[in-house]
Design a protein around this motif. Structure first.
Motif, PDB file in Angstrom:
ATOM      1  N   GLN A  48       1.064  -1.416   0.042  1.00  0.00           N
ATOM      2  CA  GLN A  48       0.204   0.117  -0.033  1.00  0.00           C
ATOM      3  C   GLN A  48       0.891   1.619   0.008  1.00  0.00           C
ATOM      4  O   GLN A  48       1.761   1.434   0.524  1.00  0.00           O
ATOM      5  CB  GLN A  48      -0.721  -0.026   1.504  1.00  0.00           C
ATOM      6  N   GLU A  49       0.762   1.909  -0.752  1.00  0.00           N
ATOM      7  CA  GLU A  49       1.407   3.028  -1.248  1.00  0.00           C
ATOM      8  C   GLU A  49       0.884   4.262  -0.059  1.00  0.00           C
ATOM      9  O   GLU A  49       0.243   4.516   0.635  1.00  0.00           O
ATOM     10  CB  GLU A  49       0.792   4.392  -2.539  1.00  0.00           C
ATOM     11  N   THR A  50       1.883   5.170   0.497  1.00  0.00           N
ATOM     12  CA  THR A  50       2.493   6.196   1.335  1.00  0.00           C
ATOM     13  C   THR A  50       1.202   6.933   1.200  1.00  0.00           C
ATOM     14  O   THR A  50       0.552   7.589  -0.786  1.00  0.00           O
ATOM     15  CB  THR A  50       3.028   7.360   1.602  1.00  0.00           C
ATOM     16  N   THR A  51      -0.068   8.200   1.759  1.00  0.00           N
ATOM     17  CA  THR A  51      -1.078   8.539   1.023  1.00  0.00           C
ATOM     18  C   THR A  51      -0.553  10.288   0.864  1.00  0.00           C
ATOM     19  O   THR A  51       0.363  10.609   1.767  1.00  0.00           O
ATOM     20  CB  THR A  51      -2.242   9.125   2.377  1.00  0.00           C
ATOM     21  N   ILE A  52      -0.911  10.971   0.333  1.00  0.00           N
ATOM     22  CA  ILE A  52      -0.453  12.402  -0.506  1.00  0.00           C
ATOM     23  C   ILE A  52      -1.814  12.945   0.203  1.00  0.00           C
ATOM     24  O   ILE A  52      -2.628  12.934  -0.533  1.00  0.00           O
ATOM     25  CB  ILE A  52       0.462  11.858  -1.518  1.00  0.00           C
ATOM     26  N   GLY A  53      -1.473  14.106   0.625  1.00  0.00           N
ATOM     27  CA  GLY A  53      -2.471  15.065   1.208  1.00  0.00           C
ATOM     28  C   GLY A  53      -3.564  14.357   1.830  1.00  0.00           C
ATOM     29  O   GLY A  53      -3.608  13.761   2.821  1.00  0.00           O
ATOM     30  N   ALA A  54      -5.069  13.422   1.908  1.00  0.00           N
ATOM     31  CA  ALA A  54      -5.883  13.076   2.108  1.00  0.00           C
ATOM     32  C   ALA A  54      -6.594  11.868   0.806  1.00  0.00           C
ATOM     33  O   ALA A  54      -6.410  12.642  -0.230  1.00  0.00           O
ATOM     34  CB  ALA A  54      -6.507  13.712   2.854  1.00  0.00           C
ATOM     35  N   ALA A  55      -7.175  11.189   1.040  1.00  0.00           N
ATOM     36  CA  ALA A  55      -7.743  10.531   0.084  1.00  0.00           C
ATOM     37  C   ALA A  55      -9.429  10.802   0.558  1.00  0.00           C
ATOM     38  O   ALA A  55      -9.511  10.346   1.622  1.00  0.00           O
ATOM     39  CB  ALA A  55      -7.621   8.655  -0.457  1.00  0.00           C
ATOM     40  N   PHE A  56     -10.317  10.051  -0.020  1.00  0.00           N
ATOM     41  CA  PHE A  56     -11.957  10.124  -0.143  1.00  0.00           C
ATOM     42  C   PHE A  56     -12.128   8.667  -1.294  1.00  0.00           C
ATOM     43  O   PHE A  56     -12.146   8.512  -1.809  1.00  0.00           O
ATOM     44  CB  PHE A  56     -12.528  11.271  -0.181  1.00  0.00           C
ATOM     45  N   LEU A  57     -13.368   7.990   0.718  1.00  0.00           N
ATOM     46  CA  LEU A  57     -14.158   7.284  -0.396  1.00  0.00           C
ATOM     47  C   LEU A  57     -15.165   7.194   0.736  1.00  0.00           C
ATOM     48  O   LEU A  57     -15.604   7.719   1.790  1.00  0.00           O
ATOM     49  CB  LEU A  57     -13.530   5.696  -0.045  1.00  0.00           C
ATOM     50  N   ALA A  58     -16.474   6.742  -0.069  1.00  0.00           N
ATOM     51  CA  ALA A  58     -17.815   6.305   0.995  1.00  0.00           C
ATOM     52  C   ALA A  58     -18.018   4.298   0.822  1.00  0.00           C
ATOM     53  O   ALA A  58     -17.459   4.344  -0.035  1.00  0.00           O
ATOM     54  CB  ALA A  58     -18.349   7.550  -0.065  1.00  0.00           C
ATOM     55  N   GLN A  59     -18.605   4.281   1.824  1.00  0.00           N
ATOM     56  CA  GLN A  59     -19.150   3.399   2.079  1.00  0.00           C
ATOM     57  C   GLN A  59     -20.182   3.461   3.080  1.00  0.00           C
ATOM     58  O   GLN A  59     -20.607   4.025   4.024  1.00  0.00           O
ATOM     59  CB  GLN A  59     -18.180   2.280   2.677  1.00  0.00           C
ATOM     60  N   SER A  60     -21.576   2.472   2.652  1.00  0.00           N
ATOM     61  CA  SER A  60     -22.552   2.255   3.686  1.00  0.00           C
ATOM     62  C   SER A  60     -22.744   1.196   4.150  1.00  0.00           C
ATOM     63  O   SER A  60     -21.777   0.026   3.431  1.00  0.00           O
ATOM     64  CB  SER A  60     -23.727   2.277   2.418  1.00  0.00           C
ATOM     65  N   VAL A  61     -22.953   1.054   5.764  1.00  0.00           N
ATOM     66  CA  VAL A  61     -23.260   0.331   5.591  1.00  0.00           C
ATOM     67  C   VAL A  61     -25.231  -0.095   7.064  1.00  0.00           C
ATOM     68  O   VAL A  61     -24.935   1.400   7.111  1.00  0.00           O
ATOM     69  CB  VAL A  61     -22.798   0.323   7.283  1.00  0.00           C
ATOM     70  N   CYS A  62     -25.297  -1.215   7.057  1.00  0.00           N
ATOM     71  CA  CYS A  62     -26.977  -1.113   8.018  1.00  0.00           C
ATOM     72  C   CYS A  62     -27.049  -1.517   8.684  1.00  0.00           C
ATOM     73  O   CYS A  62     -26.988  -2.121   9.490  1.00  0.00           O
ATOM     74  CB  CYS A  62     -28.028  -2.498   7.072  1.00  0.00           C
ATOM     75  N   LEU A  63     -27.647  -1.045   9.619  1.00  0.00           N
ATOM     76  CA  LEU A  63     -28.313  -0.964  10.831  1.00  0.00           C
ATOM     77  C   LEU A  63     -29.688  -1.355  11.398  1.00  0.00           C
ATOM     78  O   LEU A  63     -30.377   0.950  10.675  1.00  0.00           O
ATOM     79  CB  LEU A  63     -27.774   0.433  11.708  1.00  0.00           C
ATOM     80  N   ASP A  64     -30.148  -1.911  10.955  1.00  0.00           N
ATOM     81  CA  ASP A  64     -31.615  -2.107  11.627  1.00  0.00           C
ATOM     82  C   ASP A  64     -31.931  -1.107  10.574  1.00  0.00           C
ATOM     83  O   ASP A  64     -32.183  -1.375   9.218  1.00  0.00           O
ATOM     84  CB  ASP A  64     -32.269  -1.888  13.140  1.00  0.00           C
ATOM     85  N   ASP A  65     -32.931   0.168  10.183  1.00  0.00           N
ATOM     86  CA  ASP A  65     -33.237   0.588   9.447  1.00  0.00           C
ATOM     87  C   ASP A  65     -33.209   1.078   9.046  1.00  0.00           C
ATOM     88  O   ASP A  65     -33.576   2.428   8.144  1.00  0.00           O
ATOM     89  CB  ASP A  65     -35.358   1.166  10.552  1.00  0.00           C
TER      90      ASP A  65
END
Ligand code: GTP
Ligand code: MG
Length: 197
Positions: A48-65
């Motif tokens: 894994q390469e070192t991060t430059i500045g910052a990286a953005f990602l999105a992910q969802s999880v389900c919690l009940d409703d």
């Protein structure tokens, strides 16, 4: 917070969507990007390469409703990027502060990040401490109990994780989602009994 679909003729429960800004902080090479890669794509990269500045990602999880959508800012651990960090933790509802259980200096750095968050981030931010690389048990230099006691005393969620084996990675994000959601509900009820999220 948005609510999808008001009338449900089929009788299914409504799905609420909660969006949380989450930031990862911690020393370089502790595994921040690897934890995100594991959570978002189910992958691990030994190189894994070192991060430059910052990286953005999105992910969802389900919690009940509720569907919790994380907007994840993976920051760079190198010291020269430190001054950029407030841009990413400002307005964040949750933070994961990561250290490497084989490197005690990264645990000290994590404590400094927690202090900075407690001073400068939102007062309601949910902070989790992740002791990463738990697969490297034979090289362990930070005891589980030490980090656990510190986390308890400081009011943080705590888990040891391994981005490599996936141990506790989903669990960590789920726990953060649950806490952030509960905190948000609590705050909203406090502000107005008529709102829901
Ligand atoms: P910066 O972007 O420089 O701040 O580093 P980072 O915290 O994002 O660390 P990164 O995810 O780039 O990982 C650094 C190195 O540690 C890489 O070689 C990863 O493969 C390795 N690594 C990350 N997580 C784990 C883990 O859980 N176990 C083991 N054994 N190695 C890991
Ligand atoms: Mg990184």
């Amino acid at each position: 917070m948005a609510t999808r679909g008001s009338a449900r003729p089929n009788g299914l429960a409504q799905t609420k969507i909660c969006q949380f800004k989450l930031v990862l902080l911690g020393d370089m090479a502790v595994g921040k990007s690897s934890l995100v890669l594991r959570f978002v794509k189910g992958q691990f990269d030994e190189f894994q390469e070192t991060t430059i500045g910052a990286a953005f990602l999105a992910q969802s999880v389900c919690l009940d409703d509720t569907t919790v959508k994380f907007e994840i800012w993976d920051t760079a651990g190198q010291e020269r990027y430190h001054s950029l960090a407030p841009m990413y933790y400002r307005g964040a509802q949750a933070a994961i502060v990561v250290f490497d259980i084989t490197k005690p200096e990264t645990f000290e750095r994590a404590k400094a990040w927690v202090k900075e968050l407690q001073r400068q981030a939102s007062p309601n931010i949910v902070i989790a401490l992740a002791g990463n690389k738990s697969d490297l048990a034979e090289k362990r230099m930070v005891e589980y109990e030490e980090a656990q006691t510190y986390a308890e005393d400081t009011g943080l969620l705590f888990m040891e994780t391994s981005a490599k084996t996936a141990m506790n990675v989903n669990e960590l994000f789920l726990a953060i989602g649950k806490h952030s959601h509960e905190r948000k509900l609590h705050l909203t009820q406090f502000k107005s009994a008529s709102q829901t999220c």
